[in-house]
Write an enzyme that holds these catalytic residues in place. Structure first.
Site: not given
Ligand code: 0RQ
Length: 495
Positions: A258-262, A284, A374, A378, A398
């Site tokens: 997926g997307v993002g840092n993790v 994707e 967001n 996908g 947090k």
């Molecule tokens: O907040 O940005 O203020 O620091 O959410 O969280 O841990 O940095 O993780 O960047 O991987 O994003 C689900 C949003 C995770 C993303 C999500 C806060 C946390 C941080 C970001 P800050 P992390 P990531 C397609 C793949 C859906 C779409 C998808 C996403 C910020 O992965 O949009 O999967 N996924 N696409 O502090 C409140 C909670 C929280 C929270 C985390 N429970 N409540 N805030 N945060 N958990 C397929 C492909 O092929 C690409």
């Protein structure tokens, strides 16, 4: 085509208040930049003159700040689908000023063809090349390009010469037939091609060509920390053990991450794990880590919908096209995320959860059940159809005030039926074949942060009734605690 060359401001004049506009690209990669900026300026001028101006924005996924950000700040977005990740647009969505429909990304192109969203008045796209015959070579992101180009009454092209002519051949552009005439999409391995290296349009529909040299807007990655590193290592260990156990074929299977840092950290760890053979990526978004692994010979081939990489990495790819061109393929999102293909190829999917519940349901989109982050992106396209679906998340957010694991998710994106494995920095919850009660035990013992284990055990003790034992009065105590007291540690099930 020469006669159609004009400024971004002149091209923006083709867009009228109330229009549905389809934009090319996917993430900031391949999105138009100068024309959306000019539309935003136009919207501001119209608003100043007391006239309304807002448009419906249809894209492949998220975009760059010069698209979603500029239009949001100009209050020019009436409607938005299917995904976004811009903070200014998110504010408008959560205040109700912009209507947002969150969709599985693979379905938007076909939904547009089915007529579910009305007409597409204008398509605004970025291209590396446009020929007088109407052949358009996309740049680094594809998204819903072929569909919006075909459906739109007019096409505006940003011709961006930052992308070399030799990029022609890196794309595989096709559109499926619609039901009842649809046939199989014949992709049997990630490198298979089913289309053409360009989009073919009626050249008369191209009303404007705007020349630019603008680089893609850039997202930022937080550097790896101990938590993301541990999650990555746990994913790699799990997949390695599955391989040894014979539950993943010895040739291995294509990976979607997926997307993002993790997600970026997970791919890095997979590449570093010597026990995992060289693998293909069917995903994707192709991120920096995939390119890094390609250079190391750990990723053989990557099929995706966009090269969502940093500016230095895209330059590196373009400077070494001899090496990269036969290892990268960009497709429309309808193909990169297609459920039929994902299931046929046996893709191992790795996506990130915002929160999970102790029974394995996943919320990927809504903070505290209400505020859009967001969108589902996908993740549903891949998860539901995966060979093996994995969700990763840090156990807390947090500074520990939020537990990623709660008694009941406050919004549901992926149900227990689609979620096979959950992994945090603490460990691996392998949920295959487990009943909800056993899932809860497995998740609490392996994935939950130790601070929150007693609270979740207490919740589980409260009721023994039902296949999925919930206490409906207490199931949102964690969410009440963060909303009212700013800390989930203060959850009180009896209040
Ligand atoms: O907040 O940005 O203020 O620091 O959410 O969280 O841990 O940095 O993780 O960047 O991987 O994003 C689900 C949003 C995770 C993303 C999500 C806060 C946390 C941080 C970001 P800050 P992390 P990531 C397609 C793949 C859906 C779409 C998808 C996403 C910020 O992965 O949009 O999967 N996924 N696409 O502090 C409140 C909670 C929280 C929270 C985390 N429970 N409540 N805030 N945060 N958990 C397929 C492909 O092929 C690409």
């Amino acid at each position: 085509m020469e006669k159609k060359k004009m400024t971004a401001q002149e091209a923006a004049a083709f867009v009228q208040d109330g229009f549905n506009v389809g934009f090319g690209g996917f993430t900031p990669a391949g999105c138009p930049k100068v024309v959306p900026t000019a539309i935003a300026e136009r919207a501001e001028a119209e608003h100043k003159a007391g006239r309304p101006f807002s448009i419906g924005v249809f894209t492949g996924a998220s975009t760059g700040d010069r698209l979603d950000g500029m239009l949001a700040r100009a209050k020019a977005v009436r409607f938005r689908a299917p995904y976004q990740s811009n903070k200014d647009l998110r504010t408008l969505i959560n205040s109700g000023e912009t209507d947002y429909t969150d969709l599985h990304l693979s379905s938007l192109a076909q939904d547009l063809r089915y007529g579910f969203y009305g007409d597409i008045d204008v398509a605004i796209i970025e291209a590396a090349e446009v020929t007088p015959e109407g052949e358009i070579v996309p740049t680094s992101g594809v998204g819903i390009l072929p569909t919006i180009c075909r459906l739109a009454k007019k096409i505006i092209v940003e011709l961006n010469d930052r992308h070399p002519a030799e990029i022609r051949g890196m794309h595989d552009i096709a559109e499926p037939l619609d039901p009842p005439y649809r046939k199989e999409l014949p992709i049997y391995k990630p490198s298979d091609r089913v289309g053409q290296p360009f989009i073919k349009v009626d050249p008369d529909k191209i009303v404007a060509i705007v020349e630019t040299r603008e680089p893609n807007d850039e997202g930022s990655f937080t550097p790896l920390d101990d938590v993301t590193k541990a999650i990555g290592e746990n994913v790699a260990r799990f997949l390695h053990d599955e391989l040894v156990a014979g539950r993943i074929p010895k040739e291995f299977l294509p990976i979607q991450s997926g997307v993002g840092n993790v997600a970026n950290a997970v791919l890095g760890s997979l590449g570093d794990n010597e026990g995992i053979p060289t693998f293909d990526v069917y995903t994707e978004v192709i991120q920096d880590s995939v390119i890094e692994l390609m250079k190391k010979g750990r990723v053989r081939f990557a099929s995706g919908c966009s090269l969502s990489v940093s500016r230095s990495v895209i330059q590196e790819i373009y400077s070494n096209l001899d090496f990269f061109k036969d290892k990268l393929l960009l497709r429309p999102v309808e193909y990169s995320n297609n459920p039929e293909i994902v299931r046929r190829l046996g893709v191992i999917t790795i996506n990130t959860a915002l929160e999970a519940d102790i029974f394995g349901n996943i919320n990927s989109t809504h903070v505290n059940g209400t505020r859009m982050m967001n969108g589902i992106g996908g993740s549903g396209d891949f998860t539901r159809n995966a060979y093996l679906s994995i969700f990763t998340t840090p156990s807390t957010a947090k500074d520990g005030r939020i537990s990623a694991f709660v008694p009941m998710v406050s919004h549901l994106d992926h149900s227990e039926h689609s979620v096979k494995v959950i992994i945090t920095e603490y460990g691996i919850a392998d949920l295959r074949g487990l009943s909800p009660r056993k899932r809860a035990r497995c998740i609490i013992d392996n994935c939950v942060h130790p601070d929150y284990r007693p609270l979740l055990n207490e919740y589980l003790e409260r009721t023994k009734n039902g296949q999925t034992p919930h206490d409906l009065k207490a199931c949102f105590a964690f969410h009440h605690a963060i909303a009212e007291k700013g800390d989930m540690h203060l959850a009180d099930f009896d209040k």
